[in-house]
Scaffold this motif. Sequence first.
Motif, PDB file in Angstrom:
ATOM      1  N   ASP A  81     -16.208  48.510  45.030  1.00  0.00           N
ATOM      2  CA  ASP A  81     -15.086  49.086  45.761  1.00  0.00           C
ATOM      3  C   ASP A  81     -14.877  48.261  47.027  1.00  0.00           C
ATOM      4  O   ASP A  81     -15.761  48.186  47.870  1.00  0.00           O
ATOM      5  N   GLN A 108     -12.304  48.196  42.318  1.00  0.00           N
ATOM      6  CA  GLN A 108     -11.578  49.306  42.938  1.00  0.00           C
ATOM      7  C   GLN A 108     -11.144  48.869  44.329  1.00  0.00           C
ATOM      8  O   GLN A 108     -11.872  48.158  45.018  1.00  0.00           O
ATOM      9  N   SER A 146      -9.738  50.189  48.143  1.00  0.00           N
ATOM     10  CA  SER A 146      -9.599  51.341  49.039  1.00  0.00           C
ATOM     11  C   SER A 146      -8.966  50.937  50.359  1.00  0.00           C
ATOM     12  O   SER A 146      -9.192  49.830  50.842  1.00  0.00           O
ATOM     13  N   ASP A 197      -6.575  52.309  44.807  1.00  0.00           N
ATOM     14  CA  ASP A 197      -7.226  53.392  44.070  1.00  0.00           C
ATOM     15  C   ASP A 197      -7.630  54.552  44.966  1.00  0.00           C
ATOM     16  O   ASP A 197      -7.673  55.690  44.528  1.00  0.00           O
ATOM     17  N   VAL A 198      -7.987  54.235  46.216  1.00  0.00           N
ATOM     18  CA  VAL A 198      -8.579  55.245  47.097  1.00  0.00           C
ATOM     19  C   VAL A 198      -8.027  55.127  48.525  1.00  0.00           C
ATOM     20  O   VAL A 198      -7.829  54.029  49.030  1.00  0.00           O
ATOM     21  N   LYS A 212      -9.298  56.331  52.287  1.00  0.00           N
ATOM     22  CA  LYS A 212     -10.378  56.942  53.050  1.00  0.00           C
ATOM     23  C   LYS A 212      -9.777  57.533  54.320  1.00  0.00           C
ATOM     24  O   LYS A 212      -9.321  56.795  55.194  1.00  0.00           O
ATOM     25  N   ARG A 268      -7.013  58.512  44.717  1.00  0.00           N
ATOM     26  CA  ARG A 268      -8.112  59.412  45.063  1.00  0.00           C
ATOM     27  C   ARG A 268      -8.385  59.363  46.562  1.00  0.00           C
ATOM     28  O   ARG A 268      -7.976  58.427  47.244  1.00  0.00           O
ATOM     29  N   ILE A 319     -11.322  59.814  49.754  1.00  0.00           N
ATOM     30  CA  ILE A 319     -12.675  59.987  50.292  1.00  0.00           C
ATOM     31  C   ILE A 319     -12.508  60.330  51.770  1.00  0.00           C
ATOM     32  O   ILE A 319     -11.817  59.624  52.498  1.00  0.00           O
ATOM     33  N   CYS A 337      -9.895  67.232  47.841  1.00  0.00           N
ATOM     34  CA  CYS A 337     -10.367  65.896  48.183  1.00  0.00           C
ATOM     35  C   CYS A 337     -11.514  65.567  47.214  1.00  0.00           C
ATOM     36  O   CYS A 337     -12.351  66.415  46.936  1.00  0.00           O
ATOM     37  N   GLU A 338     -11.527  64.349  46.680  1.00  0.00           N
ATOM     38  CA  GLU A 338     -12.509  64.019  45.650  1.00  0.00           C
ATOM     39  C   GLU A 338     -13.924  63.825  46.189  1.00  0.00           C
ATOM     40  O   GLU A 338     -14.893  64.289  45.585  1.00  0.00           O
TER      41      GLU A 338
END
Length: 279
Positions: A147, A175, A177, A197-198, A200, A232, A234, A252-253
């Motif tokens: 990631d 991935q 982020s 993908d993510v 934060k 997603r 974090i 939240c995942e």
Amino acid sequence: AHDSKTMRYEFYTPELNRGANERFKLESDLRRAVGQDELVLHYQPQVDLRTGRVVGMEALIRWQHPEFGLIPPGRFIAIAEETGLIVPIGAWVLRTACVQIREWQRAGQSELRIGINLSARQFEQHDLASMIAAVLEETGLEARFLDLELTESMVMKDVETAIGILNDLKTLGVQLSIDDFGTGYSSLSYLKRFPIDVLKIDQSFVRGIAQHSNDAAISGAIISMAHSLGIRVIAEGVETEEQCAYLSQKLCEEIQGYLFSEPLPASEIEVLLRDGKQL
Ligand code: C2E
Ligand code: CA
Ligand code: CA
Ligand code: CA
């Protein structure tokens, strides 16, 4: 001439001098540190909110300085950036973290993911994608377990170029982020164009979740916006049960923060994994 020289020296306050000297010393020491095993990685677990299980780790660098002790990244990453030393340091971080996570996968944590912070300088290296591909190949780590964390300012500086780089990185299967989300100037209209993908959520929003309705509202809005874009989330810097409960309710995942664990050296992470620690 003599007078102006004296004058000039008088402008240097002791504080200023100390600051400049410290910086100069750190800079020259850092050149040496890279080749001398003084840099270490700590790892902070990322926990799945539905299962309570550890699903990833963020690698966070520290400098074990022979005189000053353990120096946090906030005191030397900027120096590393300005001197360009961040490029070899970043390559060392990537390689070391991939080797470590591969070891933990072999020991039974077969789906464990590793998060790496990329610096702006690294992001601008034309051979970044091929460097990463080479490290994955060499360490045998599957790309989906890596990631790469980028900041908003890195991708917003030159959006078209950034999209090209991000697409190259995505082609590897890693991935991607966006770190510290909400603190930089980012445009939501661009967000959907980035193959991200993510997100934060930055700890500054998470911190105020229980006390400030604004922070709760912002965190909640980031989560629902991310989800509507198929991204997603974090949450970083989660320290309390209240923050955790709110984030969980907002679907939240994952969470990362002192509530579960601070960043720890590899040996202590191994104890935590062996004990099967859960949220
Ligand atoms: P970051 O990427 O936003 O990392 C999260 C920071 O928050 C870490 O600080 C972590 O120790 C801290 N943190 C985690 N949980 C909590 C919590 O519950 N409460 C509070 N108050 N803090 C928490 P750290 O390790 O000092 O790192 C600071 C920054 O240095 C990182 O911020 C990142 O921007 C940079 N950094 C760290 N390692 C690397 C690296 O390998 N490469 C690059 N380029 N930058 C790095
Ligand atoms: Ca980060
Ligand atoms: Ca962050
Ligand atoms: Ca940060």
